[in-house]
Design a protein around this motif. Sequence first.
Motif, PDB file in Angstrom:
ATOM      1  N   ILE A   9       0.775   9.024  -2.202  1.00  0.00           N
ATOM      2  CA  ILE A   9       0.822   8.739  -3.594  1.00  0.00           C
ATOM      3  C   ILE A   9      -0.529  10.025  -3.977  1.00  0.00           C
ATOM      4  CG2 ILE A   9       0.244   7.168  -5.368  1.00  0.00           C
ATOM      5  CD1 ILE A   9       1.073   4.664  -3.812  1.00  0.00           C
ATOM      6  N   ASP A  10       0.543  10.968  -4.579  1.00  0.00           N
ATOM      7  CA  ASP A  10      -0.506  11.538  -5.332  1.00  0.00           C
ATOM      8  C   ASP A  10      -1.815  12.422  -3.822  1.00  0.00           C
ATOM      9  OD1 ASP A  10       0.180  10.924  -7.861  1.00  0.00           O
ATOM     10  OD2 ASP A  10      -0.901   9.958  -8.488  1.00  0.00           O
ATOM     11  N   GLY A  11      -1.012  13.113  -2.971  1.00  0.00           N
ATOM     12  CA  GLY A  11      -1.961  13.384  -1.841  1.00  0.00           C
ATOM     13  C   GLY A  11      -2.464  12.635  -1.480  1.00  0.00           C
ATOM     14  N   GLU A  12      -2.907  11.604  -1.055  1.00  0.00           N
ATOM     15  CA  GLU A  12      -3.818  10.914   0.002  1.00  0.00           C
ATOM     16  C   GLU A  12      -2.162   9.301   0.284  1.00  0.00           C
ATOM     17  OE1 GLU A  12      -5.712   6.294  -0.612  1.00  0.00           O
ATOM     18  OE2 GLU A  12      -6.067   7.245  -2.640  1.00  0.00           O
ATOM     19  N   MET A  13      -2.744   9.877   1.456  1.00  0.00           N
ATOM     20  CA  MET A  13      -1.968   9.460   2.746  1.00  0.00           C
ATOM     21  C   MET A  13      -2.018   7.937   2.472  1.00  0.00           C
ATOM     22  SD  MET A  13       1.050   9.723   4.718  1.00  0.00           S
ATOM     23  CE  MET A  13       0.726  11.219   4.463  1.00  0.00           C
ATOM     24  N   VAL A  14      -0.848   7.286   2.168  1.00  0.00           N
ATOM     25  CA  VAL A  14      -1.225   5.385   1.659  1.00  0.00           C
ATOM     26  C   VAL A  14      -1.346   4.631   3.893  1.00  0.00           C
ATOM     27  CG1 VAL A  14      -0.766   3.144   1.203  1.00  0.00           C
ATOM     28  CG2 VAL A  14      -0.902   5.305  -1.010  1.00  0.00           C
ATOM     29  N   PHE A  15      -0.075   4.816   4.239  1.00  0.00           N
ATOM     30  CA  PHE A  15       0.350   4.522   5.208  1.00  0.00           C
ATOM     31  C   PHE A  15       1.376   5.275   6.016  1.00  0.00           C
ATOM     32  CE2 PHE A  15       2.840   2.677   2.577  1.00  0.00           C
ATOM     33  CZ  PHE A  15       4.365   2.442   3.576  1.00  0.00           C
ATOM     34  N   ASN A  16       1.498   4.908   7.588  1.00  0.00           N
ATOM     35  CA  ASN A  16       2.424   5.302   8.191  1.00  0.00           C
ATOM     36  C   ASN A  16       2.898   4.601   9.600  1.00  0.00           C
ATOM     37  OD1 ASN A  16       0.992   6.028  10.964  1.00  0.00           O
ATOM     38  ND2 ASN A  16       0.177   7.713   9.017  1.00  0.00           N
ATOM     39  N   GLY A  17       3.965   4.713   9.300  1.00  0.00           N
ATOM     40  CA  GLY A  17       4.709   3.999  11.021  1.00  0.00           C
ATOM     41  C   GLY A  17       5.117   2.661  10.094  1.00  0.00           C
ATOM     42  N   SER A  18       5.117   2.411   9.544  1.00  0.00           N
ATOM     43  CA  SER A  18       5.669   0.800   9.047  1.00  0.00           C
ATOM     44  C   SER A  18       6.615   0.927   7.618  1.00  0.00           C
ATOM     45  CB  SER A  18       4.265  -0.162   8.153  1.00  0.00           C
ATOM     46  OG  SER A  18       3.710   0.009   7.511  1.00  0.00           O
ATOM     47  N   ASN A  19       7.049   0.153   7.317  1.00  0.00           N
ATOM     48  CA  ASN A  19       8.343   0.544   6.248  1.00  0.00           C
ATOM     49  C   ASN A  19       8.108  -1.233   5.319  1.00  0.00           C
ATOM     50  OD1 ASN A  19      10.516   0.384   4.466  1.00  0.00           O
ATOM     51  ND2 ASN A  19      11.400   0.991   6.334  1.00  0.00           N
ATOM     52  N   PRO A  20       7.497  -0.724   4.554  1.00  0.00           N
ATOM     53  CA  PRO A  20       6.780  -2.983   3.884  1.00  0.00           C
ATOM     54  C   PRO A  20       7.868  -2.825   2.417  1.00  0.00           C
ATOM     55  CG  PRO A  20       5.263  -0.910   2.976  1.00  0.00           C
ATOM     56  CD  PRO A  20       6.093  -0.476   4.039  1.00  0.00           C
ATOM     57  N   SER A  21       7.697  -4.048   2.502  1.00  0.00           N
ATOM     58  CA  SER A  21       8.855  -4.814   1.482  1.00  0.00           C
ATOM     59  C   SER A  21       8.643  -3.721   0.234  1.00  0.00           C
ATOM     60  CB  SER A  21       8.578  -6.547   1.241  1.00  0.00           C
ATOM     61  OG  SER A  21       7.801  -6.828   0.688  1.00  0.00           O
ATOM     62  N   GLU A  22       9.310  -4.021  -0.700  1.00  0.00           N
ATOM     63  CA  GLU A  22       9.463  -3.589  -2.063  1.00  0.00           C
ATOM     64  C   GLU A  22       8.150  -4.571  -2.885  1.00  0.00           C
ATOM     65  OE1 GLU A  22      12.800  -3.595  -4.496  1.00  0.00           O
ATOM     66  OE2 GLU A  22      13.947  -2.740  -3.352  1.00  0.00           O
ATOM     67  N   ASP A  23       7.547  -5.725  -2.714  1.00  0.00           N
ATOM     68  CA  ASP A  23       6.233  -6.633  -3.173  1.00  0.00           C
ATOM     69  C   ASP A  23       5.052  -5.751  -2.809  1.00  0.00           C
ATOM     70  OD1 ASP A  23       8.237  -8.545  -4.592  1.00  0.00           O
ATOM     71  OD2 ASP A  23       8.116  -9.682  -3.045  1.00  0.00           O
ATOM     72  N   GLU A  24       5.663  -5.412  -1.794  1.00  0.00           N
ATOM     73  CA  GLU A  24       4.082  -4.976  -1.026  1.00  0.00           C
ATOM     74  C   GLU A  24       4.428  -3.545  -1.511  1.00  0.00           C
ATOM     75  OE1 GLU A  24       3.541  -7.079   3.095  1.00  0.00           O
ATOM     76  OE2 GLU A  24       5.303  -5.555   3.219  1.00  0.00           O
ATOM     77  N   LEU A  25       4.645  -2.681  -2.033  1.00  0.00           N
ATOM     78  CA  LEU A  25       4.732  -0.930  -1.983  1.00  0.00           C
ATOM     79  C   LEU A  25       4.468  -1.146  -3.903  1.00  0.00           C
ATOM     80  CD1 LEU A  25       8.107   0.298  -0.546  1.00  0.00           C
ATOM     81  CD2 LEU A  25       5.994   0.816  -0.426  1.00  0.00           C
ATOM     82  N   GLN A  26       4.960  -2.104  -4.117  1.00  0.00           N
ATOM     83  CA  GLN A  26       4.741  -2.183  -5.832  1.00  0.00           C
ATOM     84  C   GLN A  26       3.213  -2.645  -6.046  1.00  0.00           C
ATOM     85  OE1 GLN A  26       6.902  -5.294  -8.253  1.00  0.00           O
ATOM     86  NE2 GLN A  26       5.248  -5.905  -9.879  1.00  0.00           N
ATOM     87  N   GLU A  27       2.696  -3.244  -5.086  1.00  0.00           N
ATOM     88  CA  GLU A  27       1.235  -3.577  -4.955  1.00  0.00           C
ATOM     89  C   GLU A  27       0.386  -2.247  -4.785  1.00  0.00           C
ATOM     90  OE1 GLU A  27      -1.523  -6.747  -2.697  1.00  0.00           O
ATOM     91  OE2 GLU A  27       0.100  -7.742  -3.140  1.00  0.00           O
ATOM     92  N   LEU A  28       0.259  -1.559  -3.545  1.00  0.00           N
ATOM     93  CA  LEU A  28       0.152  -0.429  -3.382  1.00  0.00           C
ATOM     94  C   LEU A  28       0.309   0.077  -4.252  1.00  0.00           C
ATOM     95  CD1 LEU A  28       1.412   0.116   0.330  1.00  0.00           C
ATOM     96  CD2 LEU A  28      -0.704  -0.288  -0.446  1.00  0.00           C
ATOM     97  N   ILE A  29       0.867   0.787  -5.473  1.00  0.00           N
ATOM     98  CA  ILE A  29       1.539   1.267  -6.249  1.00  0.00           C
ATOM     99  C   ILE A  29       0.701   1.426  -7.691  1.00  0.00           C
ATOM    100  CG2 ILE A  29       3.264   2.605  -8.386  1.00  0.00           C
ATOM    101  CD1 ILE A  29       5.391   2.247  -5.628  1.00  0.00           C
ATOM    102  N   GLU A  30       0.109   0.408  -8.076  1.00  0.00           N
ATOM    103  CA  GLU A  30      -0.014  -0.661  -9.238  1.00  0.00           C
ATOM    104  C   GLU A  30      -1.233  -0.747  -9.156  1.00  0.00           C
ATOM    105  OE1 GLU A  30       2.555  -4.250 -10.959  1.00  0.00           O
ATOM    106  OE2 GLU A  30       0.776  -4.745  -9.383  1.00  0.00           O
ATOM    107  N   ASP A  31      -2.093  -0.787  -7.505  1.00  0.00           N
ATOM    108  CA  ASP A  31      -3.709  -0.421  -7.312  1.00  0.00           C
ATOM    109  C   ASP A  31      -3.991   0.865  -7.349  1.00  0.00           C
ATOM    110  OD1 ASP A  31      -3.850  -2.682  -6.395  1.00  0.00           O
ATOM    111  OD2 ASP A  31      -3.629  -2.351  -4.404  1.00  0.00           O
ATOM    112  N   ARG A  32      -2.439   1.799  -7.728  1.00  0.00           N
ATOM    113  CA  ARG A  32      -3.378   3.255  -7.545  1.00  0.00           C
ATOM    114  C   ARG A  32      -3.346   3.965  -9.251  1.00  0.00           C
ATOM    115  NH1 ARG A  32      -2.759   2.594  -2.905  1.00  0.00           N
ATOM    116  NH2 ARG A  32      -4.105   2.648  -1.297  1.00  0.00           N
ATOM    117  N   LEU A  33      -2.634   2.832  -9.843  1.00  0.00           N
ATOM    118  CA  LEU A  33      -1.954   3.552 -11.371  1.00  0.00           C
ATOM    119  C   LEU A  33      -3.386   3.460 -12.612  1.00  0.00           C
ATOM    120  CD1 LEU A  33       0.904   1.273 -12.264  1.00  0.00           C
ATOM    121  CD2 LEU A  33       0.974   3.277 -11.909  1.00  0.00           C
TER     122      LEU A  33
END
Length: 80
Positions: free
Chosen positions: A56-80
């Motif tokens: 997200i915006d040049g910052e590697m958030v994770f690799n090697g996993s495939n989180p749920s949509e809820d987890e993705l939403q939380e990751l994105i919201e944390d960076r807004l």
Amino acid sequence: MKITVYGPDGCSNCSRLKEKAQNVVEENGFDADVEKEGDMAKLAEKGIMSTPGFEIDGEMVFNGSNPSEDELQELIEDRL
């Protein structure tokens, strides 16, 4: 916001992650572009040893996993 999913072409996990991220962006009205990067040289530049990689915006958030949509939403919201 720019979201990039890193993974080689033909990687079903990587494609699913991009689709889930796109769904989260659309369903929540986030101002974000979701792209998939399949160039192996770029994956190596980022140090991704296990796909998919998620940035997200040049910052590697994770690799090697495939989180749920809820987890993705939380990751994105944390960076807004």
